[in-house]
Structure formats: C-alpha cells, structure tokens
Design an enzyme around this catalytic site. Structure first.
Site, short mmCIF file in Angstrom:
data_model
loop_
_atom_site.label_atom_id
_atom_site.label_comp_id
_atom_site.label_asym_id
_atom_site.label_seq_id
_atom_site.Cartn_x
_atom_site.Cartn_y
_atom_site.Cartn_z
N LYS A 245 9.48 9.78 7.54
CA LYS A 245 9.84 10.97 6.77
C LYS A 245 9.18 12.11 7.40
CE LYS A 245 10.84 7.83 2.82
NZ LYS A 245 10.54 7.35 1.45
N GLN B 95 6.27 7.83 -2.86
CA GLN B 95 6.63 6.73 -2.29
C GLN B 95 6.37 5.42 -3.25
OE1 GLN B 95 8.10 6.57 0.84
NE2 GLN B 95 8.26 4.19 0.74
N ASP C 182 14.42 12.14 -4.91
CA ASP C 182 14.68 10.87 -4.87
C ASP C 182 15.53 10.53 -5.96
OD1 ASP C 182 13.81 9.04 -2.95
OD2 ASP C 182 11.73 8.61 -4.07
N1 GUN Z 1 10.27 2.81 -0.90
C1 GUN Z 1 11.27 2.09 -0.19
N2 GUN Z 1 12.35 3.27 -0.13
C2 GUN Z 1 11.90 4.33 -0.76
C3 GUN Z 1 12.83 5.49 -1.11
O1 GUN Z 1 13.95 5.69 -0.72
N3 GUN Z 1 11.98 6.45 -1.90
C4 GUN Z 1 10.85 5.99 -2.37
N4 GUN Z 1 10.38 7.06 -3.04
N5 GUN Z 1 9.88 5.09 -1.99
C5 GUN Z 1 10.64 4.11 -1.11
#
Ligand code: GUN
Length: 310
Positions: A53, A97, A120
C-alpha cells in the site's frame, strides 16, 4: 477450453495511471492527498500488504505515513491515536490494517475512524449507507471485484453470484453491491459460510463464484459450473521448501482444476489483490477531492444510479 485469466495486475495498473493524473491535478490545486496507515503488531502477511500500500501510494503521489504499534497496545490507546489522526488535516484517509490482536475489538476501532476519512468503508455509518445505496466509501476488495467484472465485460444482471465467505470486509459488502438495483449489479446472490451445509451444491449453481473464506485451494474444479466466472480473493501462504522464502501463495481456489471448467478466472497473486490496492488509492483520492463515493466506475459502465458501487 481453459478459462481466460483475468489480469488484475494489468487492470489495476491502468486505474493507477488514471489516479496518478487526478493526484497531479489535486496537487496543482494545493491539495496533497494523504493516507495514514495504522499497523498493530508484526504479522508478516500484514507487513507485506502494508508495504504494498505504501509503495502504491508513493507511485501515484499520495503521501503516506504508517503508524506502527506493538501488539500490546490497549484498545483505548489505539482509539486515542485514531482520534488524533481524525483531527490531522494532512490525512484524508485512515486505514487500520486488519486483523487486529484478539484483545482489540475491530468494530470499536472501525467506529473510531471519522466517517469522511474511512477509506476502508468499515464505519457503521458507511456500511449503512452502502446498504441503502447512498454514495459512500466502498471497501477496496468488493469494489475491486465489481471493477474486474466490468473490465472483462461480465454483467452480473440476472446472474447467480455465489459468495463463499461472510466477512465484513469482503463477503457481506460484495453481496450488497452485487444485489443492488443498479447497472453493473442486479445479480441474485447467495452467501455461503463455514456452517453452510453441502457447499458444493451451492457453488455448482454459480454463474459468478467468489471464493473469500481463507481456506487454501478449497474450491476445486468439480465444485464449479461449466463456464462460470471465478473470482479468487484468498491469499494463503503454504509451506514450500522449494521456494527461497519457504512458502508459496495460493488462493481459496485450486487454480489448475478450476481453470479447466471456468470461463474466466483470477490468478493468485495478480488477480484481486492489486485491485484492492487500486481501490484504496481511488477512495483516498476521492476523500481528498471531497467527492466521497461519487466517482464513476473506472470501467465507465455504471450509470449514475450505480455510483455507490463505482
Ligand atoms: N487486511 C487484509 N485486507 C485488508 C484490507 O483491505 N483492509 C484492511 N484494513 N486490512 C486488511
């Protein structure tokens, strides 16, 4: 004939190039899009997602800061940190996350994030808006799946979509998106989960089958209807001593057997994963531009009534 492989990586790259242009014009107007990533603990898979990311943001010109906390942090202290980020104007988006350590309630943390920075799409208000078809942040993976279908010209309308997995971040929001009364949606949706009796009897009815239950290679070719579109959300590390890093990545679908039956299939890696990241960038840029949930589908097929999915 073997299924066509959906090139999520390539499609995501096209979207990222478009986003890069939007970031450039925002910067020209004095707006520097910023994303705060909150990472608790040291889960190696999460660390690798966070790096992905950060890299993707840097490539398109979004500023990022990753705040790292030990897995001993209390829920209260973590929520305090998030409240501080809510007040910080340099961050238009905040992503926590997942997964979080067991002593922290992810629902309380999602609720602590300011709705207008919730890139998110996990805040209860934003989830509610999604259910009601109102413009909002759509979680990256379900939104990315809608985009993938649009890019390969698969219209969900009238089709039976079977989603294996009921997580708040993938299965549930995807079921809402695909069943909306809107272009690029209008599917009949079945959600399967760990307590579903006779899973294959459901998956075999799917015109669009989405595997998102986190079980390595659980969906095999015999569970798939001929010519179905198969979307594999799983990213599982399985031990493999022939690899330098000691493991290989597999999806929730057994790729080789599924490919013989399906019409389209996403690979792992290089399918859904890059789209999730591209949609995070999209949501962050939309937050910075003050047009939450209003940008049209990247593929351009969704009408105005479909804006909450696009
Ligand atoms: N962990 C795995 N995929 C994601 C996601 O798309 N967003 C977040 N915040 N955590 C994750």
């Amino acid at each position: 004939m073997a299924a066509e492989i959906i090139d999520g990586k390539g499609i995501a790259q096209q979207i990222r190039r478009k986003i890069e242009g939007e970031v450039r014009s925002l910067r020209e107007r004095g707006v520097i899009p910023g994303l705060a990533v909150v990472f608790v603990g040291e889960n190696p898979a999460s660390a690798s997602y966070v790096r992905g990311k950060e890299r993707a943001c840097a490539e398109v010109g979004i500023e990022t800061e990753t705040l790292r906390f030990a897995d001993t942090i209390s829920e209260g202290d973590l929520i305090e940190e998030i409240r501080r980020l809510n007040q910080d104007p340099s961050f238009h988006g905040i992503l926590v996350q997942l997964p979080l350590p067991g002593h922290i309630d992810s629902g309380s943390v999602a609720e602590a994030v300011a709705c207008e920075k919730d890139v998110d799409g996990l805040h209860p208000v934003n989830v509610g808006k999604l259910c009601l078809g109102q413009p909002t942040f759509v979680p990256g993976t379900p939104r990315g799946i809608c985009e993938l279908l649009a890019h390969v010209g698969v219209d969900p309308e009238g089709k039976h979509a079977v989603i294996a997995g009921r997580s708040n971040i993938v299965g549930r929001p995807l079921a809402i998106l695909l069943s909306r009364k809107a272009r690029g949606a209008n599917a009949t949706v079945t959600v399967c989960h760990s307590r579903t009796a006779d899973l294959p009897s459901h998956t075999r009815q799917a015109d669009i089958l989405v595997a998102a239950m986190g079980q390595p290679e659980k969906i095999v070719g015999s569970m798939i209807k001929p010519d179905a579109v198969v979307i594999d959300v799983g990213v599982n590390r399985v031990a493999d001593s022939s690899k330098k890093r000691g493991y290989r990545l597999v999806g929730d679908v057994h790729f080789e057997s599924a490919r013989e039956v399906a019409s389209y299939i996403t690979p792992v890696p290089g399918g859904v994963g890059p789209m999730t990241i591209a949609m995070l960038l999209r949501n962050t840029v939309d937050a910075a531009a003050g047009r939450i949930g209003r940008s049209m589908s990247e593929a351009g097929i969704h009408g105005p009534e479909a804006e909450s999915c696009s």
